[in-house]
Design an enzyme around this catalytic site. Structure first.
Site, PDB file in Angstrom:
ATOM      1  N   GLN A 133       0.857  -1.211   0.000  1.00  0.00           N
ATOM      2  CA  GLN A 133       0.000   0.000   0.000  1.00  0.00           C
ATOM      3  C   GLN A 133       0.876   1.239   0.000  1.00  0.00           C
ATOM      4  OE1 GLN A 133      -0.540   1.967   3.238  1.00  0.00           O
ATOM      5  NE2 GLN A 133      -1.502   3.570   2.010  1.00  0.00           N
ATOM      6  N   THR A 161      -3.893   4.450  -1.566  1.00  0.00           N
ATOM      7  CA  THR A 161      -4.990   4.905  -0.705  1.00  0.00           C
ATOM      8  C   THR A 161      -5.319   6.361  -1.019  1.00  0.00           C
ATOM      9  OG1 THR A 161      -4.313   3.374   1.025  1.00  0.00           O
ATOM     10  CG2 THR A 161      -5.663   5.239   1.712  1.00  0.00           C
ATOM     11  N   LYS A 257      -7.642   2.284  -3.199  1.00  0.00           N
ATOM     12  CA  LYS A 257      -8.339   1.995  -1.923  1.00  0.00           C
ATOM     13  C   LYS A 257      -8.974   3.266  -1.360  1.00  0.00           C
ATOM     14  CE  LYS A 257      -7.326   0.267   2.777  1.00  0.00           C
ATOM     15  NZ  LYS A 257      -7.329   1.421   3.658  1.00  0.00           N
ATOM     16  N   HIS A 281     -12.329   3.381   5.256  1.00  0.00           N
ATOM     17  CA  HIS A 281     -11.142   3.368   6.123  1.00  0.00           C
ATOM     18  C   HIS A 281     -11.513   2.904   7.541  1.00  0.00           C
ATOM     19  CE1 HIS A 281      -6.919   5.054   5.676  1.00  0.00           C
ATOM     20  NE2 HIS A 281      -6.910   4.782   6.959  1.00  0.00           N
TER      21      HIS A 281
HETATM   22  C1  LIG Z   1      -4.759   0.939  13.361  1.00  0.00           C
HETATM   23  C2  LIG Z   1      -5.100   1.160  11.911  1.00  0.00           C
HETATM   24  C3  LIG Z   1      -4.131   1.658  11.052  1.00  0.00           C
HETATM   25  C4  LIG Z   1      -4.435   1.839   9.687  1.00  0.00           C
HETATM   26  N1  LIG Z   1      -3.446   2.263   8.837  1.00  0.00           N
HETATM   27  C5  LIG Z   1      -3.703   2.343   7.503  1.00  0.00           C
HETATM   28  C6  LIG Z   1      -2.666   2.671   6.579  1.00  0.00           C
HETATM   29  O1  LIG Z   1      -1.511   2.874   6.954  1.00  0.00           O
HETATM   30  N2  LIG Z   1      -3.004   2.724   5.254  1.00  0.00           N
HETATM   31  C7  LIG Z   1      -4.268   2.481   4.800  1.00  0.00           C
HETATM   32  O2  LIG Z   1      -4.522   2.539   3.595  1.00  0.00           O
HETATM   33  N3  LIG Z   1      -5.266   2.165   5.661  1.00  0.00           N
HETATM   34  C8  LIG Z   1      -5.006   2.068   6.991  1.00  0.00           C
HETATM   35  N4  LIG Z   1      -6.008   1.714   7.847  1.00  0.00           N
HETATM   36  C9  LIG Z   1      -7.335   1.351   7.319  1.00  0.00           C
HETATM   37  C10 LIG Z   1      -7.390  -0.151   6.998  1.00  0.00           C
HETATM   38  O3  LIG Z   1      -6.535  -0.465   5.940  1.00  0.00           O
HETATM   39  C11 LIG Z   1      -8.810  -0.599   6.643  1.00  0.00           C
HETATM   40  O4  LIG Z   1      -9.320   0.236   5.633  1.00  0.00           O
HETATM   41  C12 LIG Z   1      -9.727  -0.576   7.843  1.00  0.00           C
HETATM   42  O5  LIG Z   1      -9.069  -1.041   8.992  1.00  0.00           O
HETATM   43  C13 LIG Z   1     -10.942  -1.450   7.574  1.00  0.00           C
HETATM   44  O6  LIG Z   1     -11.799  -1.441   8.651  1.00  0.00           O
HETATM   45  P1  LIG Z   1     -11.839  -2.572   9.800  1.00  0.00           P
HETATM   46  O7  LIG Z   1     -10.689  -2.253  10.716  1.00  0.00           O
HETATM   47  O8  LIG Z   1     -13.145  -2.344  10.428  1.00  0.00           O
HETATM   48  O9  LIG Z   1     -11.667  -3.894   9.130  1.00  0.00           O
HETATM   49  C14 LIG Z   1      -5.730   1.543   9.206  1.00  0.00           C
HETATM   50  C15 LIG Z   1      -6.708   1.048  10.100  1.00  0.00           C
HETATM   51  C16 LIG Z   1      -6.399   0.839  11.423  1.00  0.00           C
HETATM   52  C17 LIG Z   1      -7.453   0.271  12.332  1.00  0.00           C
END
Ligand SMILES: Cc1cc2nc3c(=O)[nH]c(=O)nc-3n(C[C@H](O)[C@H](O)[C@H](O)COP(=O)(O)O)c2cc1C
Length: 381
Positions: A133, A161, A257, A281
């Protein structure tokens, strides 16, 4: 799939509870939190809870392979691990544990630009299951170098993203003083000391780093400079012209994304993206965001014949994965559940999380009489 389950956790909710007991409050809040009033997080839950499936018992087909194909590769299950930044804050080496578990289970693993494990170390664990990503740095040479490093370790899938034009507003993180460098207060010291296994593991492995970005920050001597650098280089929102540029520069599959509307989805198709991840997200960016549940149909109707449509946000069980598959997604990602696995049991917890999701999804498909993940659309009520 792994069969030696730890009997203390039979569901993702159990893993979450154990994680809460094992990691400091500031880390737990960072992981579970949405933004503002956490409305988007609860809305994700409500929207999924309104998706129902209708079984048909007397004309059953043979059950049930969970194998699924995404971007020309066959995986053993139709779900994967979403990118998670600052992974080492939740548990040291969390990203490596996820990457290894993904390889064992043969599911996709997406490494975040901001994970605490580097592209090279993640590839050593995930092998060809690694997707990368990208938050595109504003300096072209760094962008190209990150992509080149991903190519060099054999990664063919670049996930860009688009839904972080600004940082999400997260009141708990502000109150907890969660920042780089962390604000050390009496409260944070107390929180850390009351979670001794996390404290020892973290002392042993050191402060979480932005490991893939490290080569570009070698001259920076303190954490504050590192934080300022990351903020400034990743500050440009990803717009259409950036996506077009990335499309030209990345020869492998390009996945966008954070798509939540039809216009954005059409733009992705127009620049020849190979897939999109419909996502809010996990409710961490916009507290009034609609849920992917509400957008799947419209998006699939408009671009489903031009690119592959994946989804994430709000998955808390294999039943939820079945719901998103029934709405037409061909691969379902999630983030927090896999962190609950590692928070609860370390390395083994990553396997256990996958095993729980797999068993739950398999049970739903067997109950329905559904022969394969892409057949689930036929059972949507
Ligand atoms: C702690 C945390 C850190 C995240 N960091 C990123 C990231 O660095 N890049 C990104 O594209 N999405 C990031 N996300 C979003 C996740 O990729 C994803 O879209 C999201 O967690 C989906 O929801 P869920 O946690 O309910 O499954 C993050 C989510 C969480 C919970």
């Amino acid at each position: 799939m792994v069969n030696k389950l730890d009997s203390r956790a039979a569901s993702i909710a159990d893993l979450k509870l154990l994680t809460k007991k094992r990691i400091p409050k500031f880390a737990y809040d960072y992981l579970v939190g949405g933004c503002n009033n956490d409305r988007a997080v609860s809305h994700n839950r409500e929207a999924l809870d309104h998706v129902f499936l209708q079984p048909s018992y007397l004309s059953r087909t043979q059950v049930a392979s969970l194998k699924a194909t995404a971007l020309g590769v066959e995986y053993d299950a139709p779900f994967g691990i979403a990118p998670l930044g600052l992974s080492g804050l939740i548990w040291p080496k969390a990203a490596e544990y996820h990457a290894s578990a993904a390889k064992t289970a043969n599911i996709p693993y997406i490494l975040s630009t901001l994970a605490s494990t580097s592209i090279e170390d993640a590839a050593a664990c995930a092998g060809s299951n690694l997707w990368f990503q990208l938050y595109p740095p504003k300096e072209q040479e760094i962008r190209l170098d990150l992509m080149q490093r991903a190519r060099q370790v054999g990664c063919n899938n670049l996930v860009v993203t688009i839904d972080v034009p600004v940082a999400g507003r997260r009141p708990n993180d502000i109150k907890n003083g969660l920042s780089v460098p962390p604000k050390i207060t009496l409260n944070s010291i107390y929180q850390t000391l009351s979670r001794p296994s996390w404290a020892v593991a973290t002392a042993f492995n050191g402060m979480p780093q932005f490991a893939s970005m490290q080569p570009y920050m070698n001259k920076l001597s303190n954490l504050k400079d590192v934080a300022n650098y990351i903020r400034s280089t990743l500050k440009e929102p990803v717009d259409l012209s950036m996506l077009e540029k990335l499309r030209q520069q990345w020869p492998g599959n390009l996945i966008v994304k954070g798509v939540l509307n039809v216009e954005d989805a059409k733009h992705c198709a127009a620049i020849n993206a190979d897939a999109i991840i419909v996502s809010n997200h996990g409710g961490r960016q916009l507290d009034v965001a609609c849920s992917p549940v509400e957008m799947m149909q419209e998006i699939i109707d408009s671009v489903g014949d031009k690119l592959e449509v994946f989804v994430d946000s709000g998955v808390e069980s294999g039943v939820d994965i079945a719901r998103y598959l029934a709405l037409g997604a061909s691969m379902v990602f999630s983030g927090r559940p896999y962190m609950y696995g590692v928070g609860a049991f370390g390395r083994q917890g990553a396997n256990q999380c996958i095993d729980i999701l797999y068993s739950e999804l398999e049970q739903v498909m067997n109950q329905l009489g559904c022969s394969s993940p892409h057949e689930l659309v036929k059972f949507l009520k």
